[in-house]
Design an enzyme around this catalytic site. Sequence first.
Site, mmCIF file in Angstrom:
data_model
loop_
_atom_site.group_PDB
_atom_site.id
_atom_site.type_symbol
_atom_site.label_atom_id
_atom_site.label_comp_id
_atom_site.label_asym_id
_atom_site.label_seq_id
_atom_site.Cartn_x
_atom_site.Cartn_y
_atom_site.Cartn_z
ATOM 1 N N ARG A 27 -11.162 16.439 6.909
ATOM 2 C CA ARG A 27 -11.931 16.773 5.703
ATOM 3 C C ARG A 27 -13.327 17.253 6.071
ATOM 4 N NH1 ARG A 27 -10.560 11.030 3.316
ATOM 5 N NH2 ARG A 27 -8.395 11.318 2.660
ATOM 6 N N HIS A 32 -12.683 3.404 -0.103
ATOM 7 C CA HIS A 32 -12.701 2.391 0.974
ATOM 8 C C HIS A 32 -13.419 1.125 0.513
ATOM 9 C CE1 HIS A 32 -12.568 5.945 4.034
ATOM 10 N NE2 HIS A 32 -11.341 5.525 3.788
ATOM 11 N N ASN A 82 0.872 -1.182 0.000
ATOM 12 C CA ASN A 82 0.000 0.000 0.000
ATOM 13 C C ASN A 82 0.904 1.224 0.000
ATOM 14 O OD1 ASN A 82 -1.771 2.084 0.458
ATOM 15 N ND2 ASN A 82 -2.794 1.149 2.199
ATOM 16 N N GLU A 99 -8.346 -4.959 5.172
ATOM 17 C CA GLU A 99 -8.151 -4.671 3.763
ATOM 18 C C GLU A 99 -6.982 -5.450 3.180
ATOM 19 O OE1 GLU A 99 -9.215 -0.186 2.946
ATOM 20 O OE2 GLU A 99 -8.454 -0.380 4.992
ATOM 21 N N ARG A 120 -2.597 -2.067 -3.527
ATOM 22 C CA ARG A 120 -3.787 -1.235 -3.341
ATOM 23 C C ARG A 120 -3.690 -0.049 -4.294
ATOM 24 N NH1 ARG A 120 -4.764 3.714 0.647
ATOM 25 N NH2 ARG A 120 -6.990 3.979 0.330
#
Length: 397
Positions: free
Chosen positions: A240, A179, A7, A384, A90
């Site tokens: 965010r 996601h 990743n 993940e 990823r």
Amino acid sequence: MKVLVINCGSSSLKFQLIDSDSEAVICKGLCERIGIDGSQIVYTPSGKDKITKVTPMPDHNRAIELVIEALTNKEDGVVSLDEIGAVGHRIVHGGEKFTKSVVITDEVIKAIEEVSDLAPLHNPANLIGIRACQKAMPGVPMVAVFDTAFHQTMPQEAYLYGLPYSYYEKYGIRRYGFHGTSHSYVSKRAAEILGKDAKDLNIIVCHLGNGASVSAVKGGECVDTSMGLTPLEGLIMGTRTGDIDPSVVEFIMKKENSTVADVTNLLNKKSGVFGLSDELSSDFRDLEDAYVKGHAGAKRAVDAFAYRVLKYIGAYVAAMGSVDAICFTAGVGENSGFVRKLICERLSFIGATLNEEANKVRGKEQIISGDDSKVTLMVVPTNEELAIARDTYALCK
């Protein structure tokens, strides 16, 4: 097969080596501050203590070399290089082209490059990781697993913006969602825990962390999700804004005499619960502690966050017509009973009740709904890396 999961970020690289048969993690680690002074690799071989090595890491090629060295060295290595049977990468944005994971070819790399303007902070770094691995491990098959792929089953009515349709046709401006690997894994695992076929369930997955999103999974397929063209849309997050009137951008620019880049930075890195708490913290552990002590900013931020999650849950119940299970996952969702309670105690409109004793769980699979609840409330830790390893093995075995 031993599968290496990579990743890649702009200045970091997370990795795990996973045995595809037992699904055990053989080693995991992180390369930090790539291209920056003070770079280091931190990794933990299974059954051993954490190892930290501070060493120059001018680029991702060197980071991959250090990962391989960590995995194969004589002192604390866990495999030989020829035992690594495949590498799973990823990839943040696959646009509309990729609806599932694929074996990486020159054509796939080109297609990822073509949608990089949709994820300029992520896709270029992901591509650097691919090329670095190809250089270090020539001939080893590699797979791209996309954050956006799971959401490609959304119907047009869910993914289109209210813009002239030509902007979608020309530039691909639409809602993609992110996601996806987590939402896919958690929804499938929830069905397994409940002993039911995912095709027979309506599930809402709340991936709540510093980055946060909610998805509606109907019959095993995503029909809506909160993030959009970029990960900025949707929930209030760590830094965010989440959903916001686009006119705010022009308004702030005029008031502050700032540029688009300035405001974009503000929306992505200085807002969310960090901004709402008067910059107390973007870490929910800090905010929860301060909330309990009566800090007004922390209360303001966490309450707004929980309310936004509640709104999306309500919207997705309406979108699917009903809901069988609501799953909480990721850093906050898995570990904060406090935040889960703020959300769940307002779900009586769908007949959901919370078992407060069960809700004390942290980071473990647990049903947290009351015996009389009409909806199953669940904590389902995401994985993940395992999901990426599974896809990689399936395509390379």
